[in-house]
Design a protein around this motif. Structure first.
Motif, short mmCIF file in Angstrom:
data_model
loop_
_atom_site.label_atom_id
_atom_site.label_comp_id
_atom_site.label_asym_id
_atom_site.label_seq_id
_atom_site.Cartn_x
_atom_site.Cartn_y
_atom_site.Cartn_z
N GLY A 32 0.81 -1.21 0.00
CA GLY A 32 0.00 0.00 0.00
C GLY A 32 0.84 1.26 0.00
O GLY A 32 0.53 2.23 -0.70
N SER A 33 1.94 1.25 0.76
CA SER A 33 2.83 2.41 0.79
C SER A 33 3.46 2.64 -0.58
O SER A 33 3.58 3.78 -1.04
N LEU A 36 0.77 4.16 -2.93
CA LEU A 36 0.43 5.55 -2.66
C LEU A 36 1.59 6.51 -2.90
O LEU A 36 1.42 7.57 -3.50
N TYR A 37 2.77 6.13 -2.43
CA TYR A 37 3.90 7.05 -2.48
C TYR A 37 4.84 6.77 -3.64
O TYR A 37 5.30 7.70 -4.30
N GLY A 40 2.72 7.56 -6.70
CA GLY A 40 2.21 8.93 -6.60
C GLY A 40 3.27 9.98 -6.85
O GLY A 40 2.99 11.06 -7.39
N ALA A 51 -2.03 7.85 -11.10
CA ALA A 51 -2.13 7.69 -9.65
C ALA A 51 -2.94 8.82 -9.04
O ALA A 51 -3.73 8.61 -8.12
N HIS A 52 -2.76 10.02 -9.54
CA HIS A 52 -3.49 11.19 -9.04
C HIS A 52 -5.00 11.02 -9.25
O HIS A 52 -5.79 11.24 -8.34
N ARG A 55 -6.39 8.34 -6.89
CA ARG A 55 -6.57 8.84 -5.52
C ARG A 55 -7.86 9.65 -5.42
O ARG A 55 -8.61 9.53 -4.46
N PHE A 60 -9.47 10.11 -1.81
CA PHE A 60 -8.26 10.24 -1.01
C PHE A 60 -7.67 11.61 -1.30
O PHE A 60 -7.29 11.91 -2.43
N CYS A 62 -5.15 14.45 -1.85
CA CYS A 62 -3.73 14.42 -2.20
C CYS A 62 -3.13 15.81 -2.30
O CYS A 62 -1.94 15.94 -2.49
#
Length: 63
Positions: A32-33, A36-37, A40, A51-52, A55, A60, A62
Motif C-alpha cells: 500500500g505504501s 500511494l507514495y 504517486g 495515480a493522481h 486517488r 483520497f 492528495c
C-alpha cells in the motif's frame, strides 16, 4: 454403512499464527505504501497522472 466425522484441522483448514498474521499485515502495508507514495511521486507524468486520478476516485485527498 459407517459415518465419519471430519476434523477441521485434518481437512486442511488451519488457523493462522500471530506471526503469520503479522507478516501478512506488514506485506500489505509495504504494498500500500508503494502504491500511494512510490507511484504517486513517480517522475513520468503519465504514471503520476494515473495515480493522481485514482486517488481522487477513491476520495483520497492528495493536495
Amino acid at each position: 454403512m459407517t459415518t465419519r466425522s471430519i476434523n477441521s484441522m485434518a481437512a486442511g483448514s488451519a488457523t493462522r499464527s500471530a506471526a503469520q498474521t503479522a507478516v501478512a499485515a506488514f506485506a500489505a502495508i509495504l504494498l500500500g505504501s508503494f502504491l500511494l507514495y512510490g507511484v504517486g511521486f513517480a517522475q513520468p507524468q503519465q504514471i503520476h497522472d494515473a495515480a493522481h486520478d485514482a486517488r481522487h476516485s477513491f476520495a483520497f485527498p492528495c493536495h
